[in-house]
Design an enzyme around this catalytic site. Structure first.
Site, PDB file in Angstrom:
ATOM      1  N   GLU A  45      61.831 -84.582 -50.492  1.00  0.00           N
ATOM      2  CA  GLU A  45      62.807 -84.566 -51.248  1.00  0.00           C
ATOM      3  C   GLU A  45      64.051 -85.532 -50.692  1.00  0.00           C
ATOM      4  OE1 GLU A  45      62.072 -79.816 -51.633  1.00  0.00           O
ATOM      5  OE2 GLU A  45      64.248 -80.297 -50.372  1.00  0.00           O
TER       6      GLU A  45
ATOM      7  N   ASP B 198      58.246 -77.130 -56.915  1.00  0.00           N
ATOM      8  CA  ASP B 198      60.286 -76.846 -56.757  1.00  0.00           C
ATOM      9  C   ASP B 198      60.749 -77.125 -55.395  1.00  0.00           C
ATOM     10  OD1 ASP B 198      62.296 -75.941 -57.565  1.00  0.00           O
ATOM     11  OD2 ASP B 198      61.981 -74.556 -55.734  1.00  0.00           O
TER      12      ASP B 198
ATOM     13  N   HIS C  97      63.676 -78.698 -56.449  1.00  0.00           N
ATOM     14  CA  HIS C  97      63.915 -77.132 -55.311  1.00  0.00           C
ATOM     15  C   HIS C  97      65.179 -76.127 -56.070  1.00  0.00           C
ATOM     16  CE1 HIS C  97      64.519 -76.792 -51.274  1.00  0.00           C
ATOM     17  NE2 HIS C  97      65.011 -75.516 -51.529  1.00  0.00           N
ATOM     18  N   GLN C  98      65.321 -75.912 -57.149  1.00  0.00           N
ATOM     19  CA  GLN C  98      66.027 -74.820 -58.513  1.00  0.00           C
ATOM     20  C   GLN C  98      65.666 -74.213 -57.668  1.00  0.00           C
ATOM     21  OE1 GLN C  98      65.790 -76.488 -62.091  1.00  0.00           O
ATOM     22  NE2 GLN C  98      65.723 -73.772 -62.775  1.00  0.00           N
ATOM     23  N   ALA C  99      64.675 -73.484 -57.449  1.00  0.00           N
ATOM     24  CA  ALA C  99      64.201 -71.929 -57.498  1.00  0.00           C
ATOM     25  C   ALA C  99      65.132 -70.655 -57.199  1.00  0.00           C
ATOM     26  CB  ALA C  99      62.803 -71.466 -56.227  1.00  0.00           C
ATOM     27  N   PHE C 100      66.342 -71.452 -55.838  1.00  0.00           N
ATOM     28  CA  PHE C 100      67.377 -70.292 -55.565  1.00  0.00           C
ATOM     29  C   PHE C 100      68.747 -69.909 -56.307  1.00  0.00           C
ATOM     30  CE2 PHE C 100      70.500 -73.416 -54.355  1.00  0.00           C
ATOM     31  CZ  PHE C 100      70.285 -73.967 -54.404  1.00  0.00           C
TER      32      PHE C 100
ATOM     33  N   ARG D  42      58.231 -75.219 -48.859  1.00  0.00           N
ATOM     34  CA  ARG D  42      59.079 -76.613 -48.757  1.00  0.00           C
ATOM     35  C   ARG D  42      58.006 -77.132 -48.601  1.00  0.00           C
ATOM     36  NH1 ARG D  42      63.188 -74.003 -48.534  1.00  0.00           N
ATOM     37  NH2 ARG D  42      64.409 -74.117 -47.444  1.00  0.00           N
TER      38      ARG D  42
ATOM     39  N   ILE E  49      60.307 -63.154 -50.228  1.00  0.00           N
ATOM     40  CA  ILE E  49      59.701 -63.729 -51.520  1.00  0.00           C
ATOM     41  C   ILE E  49      58.059 -63.571 -51.975  1.00  0.00           C
ATOM     42  CG2 ILE E  49      59.912 -65.845 -52.734  1.00  0.00           C
ATOM     43  CD1 ILE E  49      62.048 -66.637 -50.401  1.00  0.00           C
TER      44      ILE E  49
ATOM     45  N   THR F  52      57.060 -73.299 -53.913  1.00  0.00           N
ATOM     46  CA  THR F  52      58.106 -73.135 -53.632  1.00  0.00           C
ATOM     47  C   THR F  52      58.843 -72.997 -52.693  1.00  0.00           C
ATOM     48  OG1 THR F  52      58.261 -70.891 -54.551  1.00  0.00           O
ATOM     49  CG2 THR F  52      57.675 -72.054 -56.855  1.00  0.00           C
TER      50      THR F  52
HETATM   51  P1  NAI Z   1      60.319 -64.812 -45.138  1.00  0.00           P
HETATM   52  O1  NAI Z   1      60.766 -64.520 -43.334  1.00  0.00           O
HETATM   53  O2  NAI Z   1      60.599 -63.367 -45.493  1.00  0.00           O
HETATM   54  O3  NAI Z   1      58.608 -64.308 -45.130  1.00  0.00           O
HETATM   55  C1  NAI Z   1      57.554 -65.491 -44.732  1.00  0.00           C
HETATM   56  C2  NAI Z   1      56.713 -64.473 -44.794  1.00  0.00           C
HETATM   57  O4  NAI Z   1      55.448 -65.981 -44.177  1.00  0.00           O
HETATM   58  C3  NAI Z   1      56.538 -63.701 -43.347  1.00  0.00           C
HETATM   59  O5  NAI Z   1      56.197 -62.508 -43.806  1.00  0.00           O
HETATM   60  C4  NAI Z   1      55.453 -64.457 -42.373  1.00  0.00           C
HETATM   61  O6  NAI Z   1      54.530 -63.370 -41.122  1.00  0.00           O
HETATM   62  C5  NAI Z   1      54.738 -64.845 -43.341  1.00  0.00           C
HETATM   63  N1  NAI Z   1      54.439 -66.786 -42.302  1.00  0.00           N
HETATM   64  C6  NAI Z   1      54.697 -67.464 -41.299  1.00  0.00           C
HETATM   65  N2  NAI Z   1      54.047 -68.485 -40.792  1.00  0.00           N
HETATM   66  C7  NAI Z   1      52.563 -67.892 -41.886  1.00  0.00           C
HETATM   67  C8  NAI Z   1      51.184 -68.807 -41.837  1.00  0.00           C
HETATM   68  N3  NAI Z   1      51.102 -69.680 -40.567  1.00  0.00           N
HETATM   69  N4  NAI Z   1      50.503 -68.674 -42.356  1.00  0.00           N
HETATM   70  C9  NAI Z   1      51.065 -67.171 -43.589  1.00  0.00           C
HETATM   71  N5  NAI Z   1      52.173 -66.758 -43.405  1.00  0.00           N
HETATM   72  C10 NAI Z   1      53.149 -67.158 -42.563  1.00  0.00           C
HETATM   73  O7  NAI Z   1      60.607 -65.571 -45.808  1.00  0.00           O
HETATM   74  P2  NAI Z   1      61.492 -65.328 -47.575  1.00  0.00           P
HETATM   75  O8  NAI Z   1      62.210 -65.368 -48.155  1.00  0.00           O
HETATM   76  O9  NAI Z   1      59.830 -65.187 -47.829  1.00  0.00           O
HETATM   77  O10 NAI Z   1      61.242 -67.318 -47.861  1.00  0.00           O
HETATM   78  C11 NAI Z   1      59.789 -67.569 -47.265  1.00  0.00           C
HETATM   79  C12 NAI Z   1      60.409 -69.511 -47.766  1.00  0.00           C
HETATM   80  O11 NAI Z   1      60.671 -70.109 -48.666  1.00  0.00           O
HETATM   81  C13 NAI Z   1      61.150 -69.831 -47.057  1.00  0.00           C
HETATM   82  O12 NAI Z   1      60.852 -69.881 -45.709  1.00  0.00           O
HETATM   83  C14 NAI Z   1      61.755 -71.762 -47.052  1.00  0.00           C
HETATM   84  O13 NAI Z   1      61.131 -72.191 -46.652  1.00  0.00           O
HETATM   85  C15 NAI Z   1      61.664 -70.570 -48.734  1.00  0.00           C
HETATM   86  N6  NAI Z   1      62.294 -70.960 -49.948  1.00  0.00           N
HETATM   87  C16 NAI Z   1      62.182 -71.276 -50.833  1.00  0.00           C
HETATM   88  C17 NAI Z   1      63.208 -71.572 -51.797  1.00  0.00           C
HETATM   89  C18 NAI Z   1      63.478 -72.365 -52.646  1.00  0.00           C
HETATM   90  O14 NAI Z   1      64.464 -72.041 -53.229  1.00  0.00           O
HETATM   91  N7  NAI Z   1      62.213 -72.587 -53.385  1.00  0.00           N
HETATM   92  C19 NAI Z   1      64.374 -70.452 -51.717  1.00  0.00           C
HETATM   93  C20 NAI Z   1      64.398 -69.331 -50.240  1.00  0.00           C
HETATM   94  C21 NAI Z   1      63.480 -69.878 -49.668  1.00  0.00           C
END
Ligand code: NAI
Length: 331
Positions: free
Chosen positions: A262, A257, A294-297, A233, A155, A231
């Site tokens: 929540e 978001d 929580h609608q970003a997805f 958690r 993301i 967006t």
């Molecule tokens: P991803 O696993 O592809 O990327 C996460 C990144 O964060 C990685 O590059 C990782 O190295 C980095 N990371 C891990 N620990 C870290 C730290 N302590 N400090 C800085 N960076 C760190 O995950 P993706 O798909 O990009 O999703 C990220 C988050 O977005 C998910 O874990 C989820 O909580 C949230 N999300 C929210 C949605 C929504 O509808 N609002 C929908 C989908 C995901």
């Protein structure tokens, strides 16, 4: 093979039924959240499908195991609500959808930035009331501003590409610098330096290292007047610290978001209820705070991908105890 859904919404049924034809699961949709009091409802299910606010704790996992569940499928990317170790001990497989549509979430983060900056949500209401005044709607050019990105995974990368397109300088913080991002102009810096950006957007997972990433110890490093977007958690931000920062005018705008508490609020119509959570009421009272539930997805493409991937994950795990996509396999 029976698959029981917890916290399901009408749109889950539409998308999962659409993609179930070729797999032929018996699908059972429950609207209650999974917790210790509801786990027994999955009795006889080979797999359960859960979402972001279901509580997959050790007692819940033990109950699922006793009732014959072999797979827990998350229909989302984040898995902070699952006790992974307890699943391992109970030999229950856990899978997720690691990258269903990173662009959906990245684009929503950008929508929040544009709304907070140019105040289109206020302009819409104003013009409908025949108030054509511009006072109070002043924004700023995104072009030339510095955007700080925390977490450049799927993301975060999609978000960086969009912000570079606006002509922003993009500074990132991650545990590992991403070469693909560096090649297109993103630079990596320590967290405290990235917090000095004009706009900060959170895209890292929630875990013990990132809980209250923006909290009492770090808020002082955030640039005065910065815009903050979450967006990721809810618990990446300490709500009490944020309310204080907003009251002092330290943060110019906040887009959420996701919200720390929540699970008692989001994904429900509470419009006739008295909200007991004073923190969200305080947040909603600020004129410079925008909250979406929580609608970003929530795009057609993302829901299609979530349904297809989840059903395939469950099918593969029940047949082979393994997954082709190792990023989707948590246990
Ligand atoms: P991803 O696993 O592809 O990327 C996460 C990144 O964060 C990685 O590059 C990782 O190295 C980095 N990371 C891990 N620990 C870290 C730290 N302590 N400090 C800085 N960076 C760190 O995950 P993706 O798909 O990009 O999703 C990220 C988050 O977005 C998910 O874990 C989820 O909580 C949230 N999300 C929210 C949605 C929504 O509808 N609002 C929908 C989908 C995901």
């Amino acid at each position: 093979m029976k698959l029981t859904f917890f916290s399901s919404q009408p749109y889950d049924r539409i998308f999962f039924e659409r993609y179930n034809d070729s797999l032929g699961f018996e699908l059972s949709f429950l609207d209650v959240a999974l917790d210790e009091t509801t786990a027994s409802l999955a009795k006889g299910s080979d797999a359960v499908c859960v979402f972001v606010n279901d509580k997959v704790t050790a007692p819940v996992i033990a109950s699922l195991k006793d009732n014959g569940t072999k797979v827990i499928a998350l229909r989302c990317a984040g898995f902070n609500n699952v006790d992974i170790e307890a699943c391992r001990q109970n030999e229950i497989h856990v899978c997720r959808v690691p990258a269903y549509s990173p662009e959906a979430v990245a684009e929503h983060a950008v929508a929040m930035i544009l709304t907070l900056n140019r105040k289109t949500h206020k302009a819409y209401n104003r013009v409908r009331e025949q108030n054509f005044s511009l006072n109070g709607l002043l924004g700023f050019n995104l072009h030339g501003k510095t955007v700080g990105v925390i977490g450049t995974g799927n993301i975060g990368k999609a978000f960086c590409r969009i912000m570079l397109g606006f002509g922003c300088t993009v500074k990132a913080f991650d545990l590992v610098a991403n070469k693909e991002m560096e090649a297109i102009g993103v630079t990596y810096h320590p967290l405290m330096e990235v917090l000095q950006s004009d706009i900060i957007s959170l895209h890292c997972p929630l875990n013990e290292q990132t809980r209250h990433l923006i909290g009492p110890e770090t808020i002082g490093y955030v640039k005065k007047g910065a815009m903050l977007i979450n967006t990721g958690r809810g618990a990446l931000i300490d709500t009490k610290t944020m309310i204080e920062a907003l009251k002092k005018g330290y943060i110019s705008a906040l887009g959420l978001d996701v919200y720390e508490q929540e699970e008692k609020l989001f994904f429900r119509d509470l419009s006739t209820k008295i909200i007991q959570d004073d923190d969200i009421q305080r947040l909603m009272s600020f004129p410079n705070v925008l909250i979406t539930a929580h609608q970003a997805f929530f795009t057609d493409e993302a829901l299609s991908q979530i349904a297809m991937t989840t059903l395939n994950n469950v099918s593969q795990l029940l047949k082979n105890s393994n997954l082709k996509d190792q990023a989707a396999l948590l246990v």
